[in-house]
Write an enzyme that holds these catalytic residues in place. Structure first.
Site, PDB file in Angstrom:
ATOM      1  CB  SER A 134      -9.518  -0.216   0.542  1.00 21.64           C
ATOM      2  OG  SER A 134      -8.911   0.244  -0.635  1.00 21.64           O
TER       3      SER A 134
ATOM      4  CG  HIS B  98      -5.471   3.316   1.018  1.00 18.63           C
ATOM      5  ND1 HIS B  98      -5.066   2.082   0.578  1.00 18.63           N
ATOM      6  CD2 HIS B  98      -6.821   3.326   0.857  1.00 18.63           C
ATOM      7  CE1 HIS B  98      -6.102   1.374   0.170  1.00 18.63           C
ATOM      8  NE2 HIS B  98      -7.180   2.116   0.330  1.00 18.63           N
TER       9      HIS B  98
ATOM     10  CG  ASP C 116      -2.306   0.533   0.901  1.00 23.13           C
ATOM     11  OD1 ASP C 116      -2.395   1.759   0.715  1.00 23.13           O
ATOM     12  OD2 ASP C 116      -3.283  -0.232   0.841  1.00 23.13           O
TER      13      ASP C 116
END
Length: 626
Positions: A364, A212, A179
């Protein structure tokens, strides 16, 4: 937002929180669930944090940045057995230079500044010596903006996590998070991290540059029983941060492929990549299969477009769609035949960059929730194979929608309680069924010259882990990724009839030989008056570094000015002879599973001898990870 709407959402949040806390209180009543009690203490303190949590944000429908591709590079995979010098010629015709990714057969190709990435990839995609070629496309994280959140860890009781915690907390399992990096100072993550790598900038700095990755990591494996923050699915699992994106959250297929191979070479068994459309990349599928061949599983997000997607279906990854608190697919969750599972993905309470907490939404987060369940299963019974874990994960899922697998929920919504119970109670049974295998080309009796394409069909009740191509009883190449395809240098044998046989192997070690195909080799002859020049030899795979998994594919390339048919190659590991063969290539599958193959440093050494007796040698030092 008007007052009535805010009050309605607050009511929903309160009811969900009350339901979750009630569930945990029931668990605490059992003397066997001290961990759930500690989680209750954490959750009872969430009230003031919820009210100040930052709203969900991120990429999804409506973002302005167009998805592009990396400039100046593409991705290719040669057929197994293609000599390295021949690959260099193929790439050199377009001004390209290949960089091998880890211990895999996947290459990043750097192109000159005036080259068109799309044009070169399109031409190379049809080259008979390559399995595939593709542009290095950008992909965006699967996060939904402006989605109302519930403000409680409703998803944990929904998937039966408190019951699963009675048997497993994920201890001993590492989850690689591919990520934007992970906040290493976050109090709920700092103690869980192991060293990773930054493939966006090629350094060891895995700090979160977008936010994220910290959220994804927290959903999978934030620390538990520490009186802090949030509860995750696998609270005792370790997190390996692998940064693959820039500060805008976008990653490339090459960075994700490098990250998967990096994790696999270090023995990681669970990897999560929360980006859109990953199954459409041949490179990422190959990298995921590389990790799967080494005993791991790759979990990816299903996407947030809210419509049907024709992404490629694959068994190399587990794509996950998102459900809400009512076990219904969220309106923004993508669907299609590629979806394998569903998991909660709306209002998932997790860690945020900077040490905070917040509720986030998107596939996600359904993806790392699933990765956490996989970690619980692996920790519950470490002797189970990854394919057994995968099968139990599917069979214990709560079937939603149309009975059986469907495009919206796959095999169903993941159920941690059932999955961990099934894993812990599974009795291991021996796999005794051998694969089926056949050579589909070239045809028997045909004449061949130069580089020859050899295609092999192989299947198994569980899965084929590798296929070896043998020519006149010499293993010339090993392929570990379907479709199984080879490039054989026929100059490595004398003119006349040559016998080709393919051997297929499964994870249990069962093997089957194909029917032998005989072809007529009709190459020209090379005459050298007096040969005093030594051959050239190189170990193409593995390269110096870490190796993992039960089998390591070794590939040797050799050449000589008198012709490859006069070369004899011998292969040694730690001074012990392992293989001998004729020709320009030699392949060998090194079984590192036995107890006599220790973890740590080993030396692979090869010697090439030509017909005149001239010799050359090469070696690499590798570290076996167990």
């Amino acid at each position: 937002m008007n007052a009535d709407k805010r009050e309605e959402q607050a009511g929903v949040a309160a009811r969900l929180a009350e339901r979750f806390i009630s569930n945990i209180r029931a668990k605490v009543a059992s003397s066997s669930c001290r961990f759930a009690g500690a989680i209750l203490a954490v959750l009872l303190g969430l009230g003031p944090v919820i009210s100040s949590a930052e709203p969900p944000e991120g990429r999804g429908p409506g973002m302005n940045k167009p998805v592009g591709w990396a400039k100046g590079r593409i991705l290719v995979m040669p057929r197994a057995g293609l000599p390295e010098k021949e690959l260099a010629k193929v790439l050199g015709e377009h001004g390209g230079k290949g960089r091998k990714i880890g211990q895999s057969d996947l290459y990043i190709v750097d192109l000159p500044g005036n080259a068109s990435e799309k044009a070169v990839a399109a031409r190379l995609a049809h080259h008979p010596a390559l399995k595939f070629a593709e542009i290095d496309q950008e992909v965006e994280p699967a996060l939904i903006p402006n989605d109302p959140y519930y403000g409680s860890a409703w998803h944990l009781p929904k998937i039966g996590a408190p019951s699963a915690w009675d048997s497993s907390l994920g201890s001993g399992v590492t989850i690689a998070i591919l990520d934007s990096g992970v906040d290493s100072t976050h109090p709920d993550l700092a103690t869980e991290l192991v060293p990773g790598w930054n493939f966006y900038e090629n350094n060891s700095n895995t700090s979160d540059v977008y936010g994220h990755g910290t959220k994804v990591a927290g959903a999978a494996g934030a620390a538990g029983n520490n009186a802090l923050g949030v509860a995750s699915v696998a609270a005792r699992a370790k997190i390996m941060p692998i940064r693959v994106s820039g500060s805008d959250g976008y990653a490339t297929w090459s960075a994700i492929s490098q990250g998967l191979i990096y994790a696999a070479d270090r023995g990681v068994r669970v990897a999560n990549a929360s980006f859109l459309g990953l199954t459409d990349s041949a490179s990422t599928r190959s990298a995921a299969q590389y990790l799967k061949n080494k005993g791991g599983l790759v979990i990816v997000s299903g996407g947030n477009t809210g419509v049907q997607q024709n992404y490629a279906a694959t068994t190399s990854m587990i794509p996950v769609s998102a459900t809400d608190g009512n076990d219904v697919r969220t309106s923004w969750s993508s669907y299609g035949n590629y979806i394998a599972l569903a998991a909660p993905g709306a209002g998932i309470w997790s860690t945020t960059k900077g040490g905070g907490y917040g509720a986030v939404s998107g596939t996600s987060f359904s993806s790392p929730v699933t990765a956490g369940v996989v970690a619980l299963m692996m920790a519950a019974k470490p002797t189970l194979s990854n394919t057994q874990i995968e099968s139990l994960l599917y069979s214990t899922a709560v079937d939603l929608g149309t009975p059986g697998r469907d495009p919206y929920y796959g095999y169903g919504r993941v159920n941690a309680a059932r999955a961990v119970q099934a894993a812990a109670g599974t009795t291991l049974t021996a796999d005794t069924q051998a694969p089926a295998v056949s050579i589909t080309s070239p045809a028997g009796g045909s004449s061949v010259t130069g580089l020859v394409g050899v295609n092999v069909a192989a299947s198994d009740n569980v899965g084929v882990t590798r296929v070896e191509l043998r020519v006149n009883n010499t293993t010339v190449a090993v392929d570990t990724t379907a479709p199984f395809a080879f490039t054989w240098d026929s100059a490595g044998v004398a003119n006349g009839m040559a016998n080709l046989t393919a051997y297929a192997f499964d994870a249990a070690g069962n093997s089957k030989a194909s029917t032998t195909v005989s072809v007529n080799v009709a190459n020209g002859t090379t005459t050298v008056a007096r040969d005093t020049t030594a051959p050239q030899v190189k170990i193409v795979n593995p390269v110096t570094g870490n190796v993992s998994g039960s089998n390591v594919a070794i590939s040797v390339n050799a050449s000589d000015d008198s012709g490859a048919s006069g070369i004899t190659c011998t292969l040694y590991i730690d001074g012990v002879l392992k293989a001998t063969g004729k020709g320009s290539t030699l392949g060998y599958s090194w079984n590192t599973r036995p107890s006599n193959v220790r973890a740590g440093a080993h030396t692979i050494w090869t010697v090439a001898r030509d017909a005149a007796g001239n010799t050359a040698s090469a070696s690499v030092n590798v570290t076996v990870i167990k």
